[in-house]
Design a protein around this motif. Structure first.
Motif, PDB file in Angstrom:
ATOM      1  N   ALA A  16      38.762  50.761  44.797  1.00 49.88           N
ATOM      2  CA  ALA A  16      37.900  49.408  44.451  1.00 49.88           C
ATOM      3  C   ALA A  16      37.310  49.438  45.681  1.00 49.88           C
ATOM      4  O   ALA A  16      36.981  50.324  46.537  1.00 49.88           O
ATOM      5  N   GLU A  40      44.146  53.577  41.664  1.00 46.85           N
ATOM      6  CA  GLU A  40      43.027  52.092  42.204  1.00 46.85           C
ATOM      7  C   GLU A  40      42.033  53.051  43.066  1.00 46.85           C
ATOM      8  O   GLU A  40      42.459  52.533  44.580  1.00 46.85           O
ATOM      9  N   GLU A  67      42.014  42.317  49.287  1.00 53.63           N
ATOM     10  CA  GLU A  67      41.654  43.166  48.957  1.00 53.63           C
ATOM     11  C   GLU A  67      40.566  43.067  48.001  1.00 53.63           C
ATOM     12  O   GLU A  67      39.322  44.246  48.433  1.00 53.63           O
ATOM     13  N   ASP A 124      47.540  47.482  46.693  1.00 55.85           N
ATOM     14  CA  ASP A 124      46.173  47.461  47.296  1.00 55.85           C
ATOM     15  C   ASP A 124      46.678  47.441  48.913  1.00 55.85           C
ATOM     16  O   ASP A 124      47.042  46.984  48.977  1.00 55.85           O
ATOM     17  N   GLU A 133      35.438  42.596  43.656  1.00 56.14           N
ATOM     18  CA  GLU A 133      35.560  44.535  43.520  1.00 56.14           C
ATOM     19  C   GLU A 133      34.743  44.912  41.902  1.00 56.14           C
ATOM     20  O   GLU A 133      34.447  44.028  40.822  1.00 56.14           O
ATOM     21  N   HIS A 191      39.224  49.679  49.097  1.00 49.16           N
ATOM     22  CA  HIS A 191      40.498  49.123  49.472  1.00 49.16           C
ATOM     23  C   HIS A 191      41.035  50.488  48.270  1.00 49.16           C
ATOM     24  O   HIS A 191      40.328  51.013  47.137  1.00 49.16           O
TER      25      HIS A 191
HETATM   26 ZN    ZN Z   1      41.163  45.829  43.437  1.00 49.68          ZN
END
Ligand code: ZN
Length: 408
Positions: free
Chosen positions: A316, A314, A338, A378, A248, A343
């Motif tokens: 990503a 977050e 993830e 996530d 990521e 995500h």
């Molecule tokens: Zn992440």
């Protein structure tokens, strides 16, 4: 699984994941599933000069018994021993290694309200230690197969075959082939290039669209930075890789700026329960409406854990055409899933995603738009037709993702 390949994996975790330094203390937190492999990891730590390796063996069925039989009061308690442990971690900048093999359904049948409330009660006592330690020590999460997990992923195979397949999936996605350390050096360079492109543009927002109903816009922080792959500890400047595997490129968005609907593309395992086929609608940065076909109550409880739990920490970016996604396996594990798909995460953001965070207090980072919460969870939204457009402050539009993959 060949011993030589496992040895390379143990080496990768200790050298490239934790990057153990001479004289450091290490905590290894893991299940009972692969003691031989864990022994290899511990030996590697000592060979790198670790002063002490402390084991924390966990067994999910026992964790479950704790949640079933203990009172909320005893679950909420932070003991003197735990406090002493946190103090020692602070003093020694202890490295932490998590080796995950958990059964994704291992806590089904427990009361998620009781678990959440006891976590909430413990949080304020632990938070000062967590804040003081943030970004100052190396940590790494990697995985090994566990029987229940392997059975969940490959329900139709005999258990030995399922375990073998899990090893293969774990090692191949962790790039454990002829020279894993070299492969990770190259991988880290590639991720750094993508981060640089995004950071040079300084996008004000990202717009996501997918045929499944995702139509979503998230505001980025004017001082935000994208990170990916390895990172450096604050003060000691040790380069380590917190996730093995990792695909990521991520940042923490601006708190309060998220609008529209995102449809999850993979189930989410939370507190040992699977939340399936769900979507979330955001207004003013906050999840204001959720729906899940299964375990909707778990999702609702999760985002009401505290004030920040319904905000994003977050976002990503990961190509749909990623080594993990290409295995075609749904791992029921955040570490893998993830890294298979673009995500978002509910809850706590990353201070290190802010330019100049080294000279800011945790409170200043929060004021600058980094979300704060006791949770960081996530959930996957990437799909094969997803498009993501970056929009600059001046209104320039740059296609970042096209048909699920990087367009830059
Ligand atoms: Zn992440």
């Amino acid at each position: 699984m060949q011993k030589e390949r496992l040895k390379k994996y143990a080496e990768l975790i200790v050298k490239c994941g934790l990057n153990v330094q001479e004289g450091q203390e290490i905590i290894v937190r893991c299940g009972l599933d692969q003691p031989e492999f864990i022994t290899m990891v511990v030996e590697e730590c000592y060979k790198r000069g670790a002063a002490r390796v402390k084991m924390e063996w966990l067994h999910m069925p026992i964790t479950k018994l704790n949640y079933l039989y203990r009172t909320e009061e005893t679950l909420s308690e932070v003991t003197e021993v735990e406090i002493a442990e946190w103090e020692r971690r602070l003093k020694k900048s202890t490295c932490i290694l998590f080796i995950d093999s958990d059964d994704p359904d291992g806590l089904s049948g427990t009361d998620s309200g009781k678990i959440s409330r006891s976590d909430m009660a413990r949080f304020p006592i632990i938070k000062p230690y967590r804040d003081a330690l943030e970004n100052k020590y190396q940590w790494c999460i990697a995985a090994v197969p566990g029987k229940e997990w392997a059975h969940k992923v490959f329900p139709d195979l005999p258990i030995d075959e399922a375990m073998e397949k899990m090893w293969e999936a774990i090692l191949s996605t962790a790039r454990v082939d002829s020279d894993p350390i070299k492969a990770w050096d190259e991988h880290n360079k590639n991720l750094a290039k993508r981060c640089k492109f995004l950071n040079d543009y300084k996008f004000a927002s990202l717009e996501y669209k997918s045929a499944n109903g995702t139509d979503f816009k998230v505001g980025l922080n004017p001082k935000g930075m994208f990170h990916g792959g390895g990172e450096y500890t604050l003060g000691t400047n040790v380069y380590f890789n917190p996730n093995i595997p990792s695909e990521e490129v991520f940042t923490s968005p601006m708190r309060g700026l998220a609008e529209g609907k995102v449809v999850a593309t993979k189930p989410l395992s939370y507190q040992g329960k699977l939340i399936e086929n769900f979507w979330v609608r955001f207004e003013g940065g906050k999840a204001v409406e959720v729906y899940a076909e299964k375990n909707m109550d778990v999702l609702e409880k999760m985002i009401s854990m505290d004030e920040g739990a319904a905000y994003l920490g977050e976002c990503a970016l990961i190509a749909h055409d990623s080594p993990i996604n290409n295995t075609g396996i749904l791992f029921y594990s955040t570490l893998f899933d993830e890294n298979a798909s673009c995500h978002l995460a509910f809850g706590r953001g990353f201070n290190e995603c802010l330019e100049g965070f080294e000279n800011m207090t945790v409170e200043e980072c929060q004021k600058a738009g980094i979300n704060s919460s006791m949770i960081h969870v996530d959930f996957m939204i990437g799909s094969e037709d997803m498009s993501i457009v970056g929009v600059t402050k001046e209104g320039e539009r740059v296609t970042i993702f096209k048909d699920g993959n990087w367009a830059i």
